[in-house]
Design an enzyme around this catalytic site. Structure first.
Site, PDB file in Angstrom:
ATOM      1  N   LYS A   1       0.802  -1.091   0.172  1.00 49.00           N
ATOM      2  CA  LYS A   1      -0.143   0.002   0.008  1.00 49.00           C
ATOM      3  C   LYS A   1       0.988   1.144   0.005  1.00 49.00           C
ATOM      4  O   LYS A   1       1.919   1.078   0.691  1.00 49.00           O
ATOM      5  CB  LYS A   1      -0.798  -0.114   1.305  1.00 49.00           C
ATOM      6  CG  LYS A   1      -1.996   1.050   1.121  1.00 49.00           C
ATOM      7  CD  LYS A   1      -3.094   0.961   0.341  1.00 49.00           C
ATOM      8  CE  LYS A   1      -3.897  -0.284   0.498  1.00 49.00           C
ATOM      9  NZ  LYS A   1      -5.374  -0.133  -0.455  1.00 49.00           N
TER      10      LYS A   1
ATOM     11  N   GLY B   1     -21.603   4.542   5.723  1.00 49.54           N
ATOM     12  CA  GLY B   1     -20.499   5.108   4.544  1.00 49.54           C
ATOM     13  C   GLY B   1     -20.759   5.010   3.290  1.00 49.54           C
ATOM     14  O   GLY B   1     -21.402   3.739   2.903  1.00 49.54           O
TER      15      GLY B   1
ATOM     16  N   GLY C   1     -19.550   6.093   0.020  1.00 45.66           N
ATOM     17  CA  GLY C   1     -18.526   6.538  -0.819  1.00 45.66           C
ATOM     18  C   GLY C   1     -18.771   5.686  -2.091  1.00 45.66           C
ATOM     19  O   GLY C   1     -19.996   5.230  -2.185  1.00 45.66           O
TER      20      GLY C   1
ATOM     21  N   VAL D   1     -18.199   2.642  -2.982  1.00 43.53           N
ATOM     22  CA  VAL D   1     -18.297   1.307  -2.806  1.00 43.53           C
ATOM     23  C   VAL D   1     -19.512   1.270  -2.039  1.00 43.53           C
ATOM     24  O   VAL D   1     -20.593   0.465  -2.370  1.00 43.53           O
ATOM     25  CB  VAL D   1     -17.123   0.408  -1.881  1.00 43.53           C
ATOM     26  CG1 VAL D   1     -17.616  -0.652  -1.594  1.00 43.53           C
ATOM     27  CG2 VAL D   1     -16.068   0.569  -2.925  1.00 43.53           C
TER      28      VAL D   1
ATOM     29  N   TYR E   1     -22.036   3.355  -1.649  1.00 38.92           N
ATOM     30  CA  TYR E   1     -23.323   3.718  -2.578  1.00 38.92           C
ATOM     31  C   TYR E   1     -23.758   2.619  -3.682  1.00 38.92           C
ATOM     32  O   TYR E   1     -24.833   2.377  -3.869  1.00 38.92           O
ATOM     33  CB  TYR E   1     -22.839   4.929  -3.480  1.00 38.92           C
ATOM     34  CG  TYR E   1     -24.027   5.763  -3.882  1.00 38.92           C
ATOM     35  CD1 TYR E   1     -24.760   6.867  -2.848  1.00 38.92           C
ATOM     36  CD2 TYR E   1     -24.937   5.691  -4.850  1.00 38.92           C
ATOM     37  CE1 TYR E   1     -25.767   7.400  -3.235  1.00 38.92           C
ATOM     38  CE2 TYR E   1     -25.968   6.460  -5.301  1.00 38.92           C
ATOM     39  CZ  TYR E   1     -26.271   7.377  -4.256  1.00 38.92           C
ATOM     40  OH  TYR E   1     -27.648   8.091  -4.492  1.00 38.92           O
TER      41      TYR E   1
END
Length: 345
Positions: free
Chosen positions: A80, A181, A183, A185, A187
């Site tokens: 990452k 949440g 965002g 994903v 949504y």
């Protein structure tokens, strides 16, 4: 922060610190494992309270990527990149160009892509200086929100498999599901759940997003402060990590926790608390692996249809985890960890 100690705790192979005074870039590349292949994992652009927080996040996320790849049977390790979003970044394009040069010096040990806070345009800047990048213009990952859609699709299928295991039914009609949440994903997950007939309860720190999702999906808006006490069948964390802790878990009324967020458990030992409350927990690195699975498929030359077929293996992975956990008398997290470690250690 004691970097050496933390590297040992997380079994990290490398930490690469990157800075570029001209653009203001401050970044860290964490490589957890290359035992099964190049370390694959996106690049995050985020505001952190301190550089130590940025480094710890990079290490935890990199480790999670190794386990995602392993549990999904992919020939990759985990890595990452974290770009610290600070006022000192004077030229974002130049900063990502500089990061591309740092990544290229690793000669393929790490392959990056879009993650929280980054875009296809950012990947295009990285691609100016290295081929070890995905999700740049012209790729499958840059097609709409394909990676996010595949992550959401995998979570959707994982929720159905968890429902089958817990309640004996794949039918989500009128199932009460909380999505925390909204965002890309979260949504996209709401859209799939709504189409399946689920009764949704949604929340986000952005009240505008909450209102829009509530209207589009005929969902009930819930405040972030009261989301954990909302009566539901499935709680789906799709925001940042660490939301399942000693305070939030006792408040849950659900039978299943299954969501897209990384590192949902503030401490892996909290899996025991969920087990004691008879809450089935879908290990995050197994259920939310749709993104790395679709990226891995694309890197092997697959088209969108084949990438989606690869993501559709997630329910089978979860079924194997739940079965192993039951037979072994351990939590699903412990079972998923053991199964993943068999593959990459």
């Amino acid at each position: 922060m004691k970097f050496w100690d933390d590297m040992k705790i997380h079994d990290m192979e490398q930490l690469i610190f990157c800075q570029d005074d001209k653009s203001g870039l401050r970044a860290v590349i964490a490589i957890h494992s290359t035992k099964q292949g190049p370390a694959l994992g996106g690049c995050r652009f985020w505001s952190y309270a301190s550089e130590a927080d940025a480094v710890r996040d990079a290490m935890k996320l990199a480790k999670g990527m190794t386990y995602k790849a392993a549990i999904s049977g992919l020939p990759y390790g985990g890595g990452k990149a974290v770009v610290w979003n600070i006022p000192g970044i004077t030229d974002r394009d130049a900063a990502f160009e500089a990061l591309g040069r740092f990544i290229d010096r690793l000669h393929g040990e790490y392959i990056t892509g879009v993650d929280l806070g980054t875009t296809t345009h950012d990947m295009d800047q990285i691609h100016l200086h290295t081929k070890y990048v995905t999700d740049q213009s012209g790729t499958l990952g840059a097609m709409g929100d394909f990676t996010a859609e595949m992550t959401a699709y995998g979570v959707f299928l994982g929720i159905k498999e968890s429902m089958r295991y817990k309640y004996g039914s794949l039918d989500l009609h009128n199932t009460r599901i909380v999505v925390q949440g909204l965002g890309k994903v979260g949504y996209a997950l709401c859209r799939l759940l709504h189409q399946a007939g689920a009764s949704l309860f949604v929340t986000d720190i952005d009240t505008v997003k909450t209102a829009i999702a509530a209207k589009e999906f005929d969902a009930t808006p819930v405040s972030p402060e009261t989301i954990y006490t909302q009566s539901c069948d499935v709680f789906a964390p799709c925001a940042l990590g660490g939301v399942l802790n000693h305070i939030s878990i006792p408040l849950l009324t659900c039978g299943i926790v299954a969501g897209a967020a990384n590192n949902q458990l503030a401490d892996e030992r909290l899996a025991d608390m969920l087990e004691q409350r008879n809450i089935l927990y879908a290990p995050d690195f197994a259920i939310n692996a749709g993104g790395i699975i679709s990226t891995g498929a694309e890197l092997s030359g697959a088209d969108a249809a084949r990438a989606q077929l690869a993501v559709e293996q997630i329910p089978h992975t979860l079924a194997a985890i739940y079965s192993y956990a039951k037979i072994s008398g351990i939590t699903a997290v412990a079972a998923a960890t053991k199964l993943a470690e068999i593959k990459f250690m």
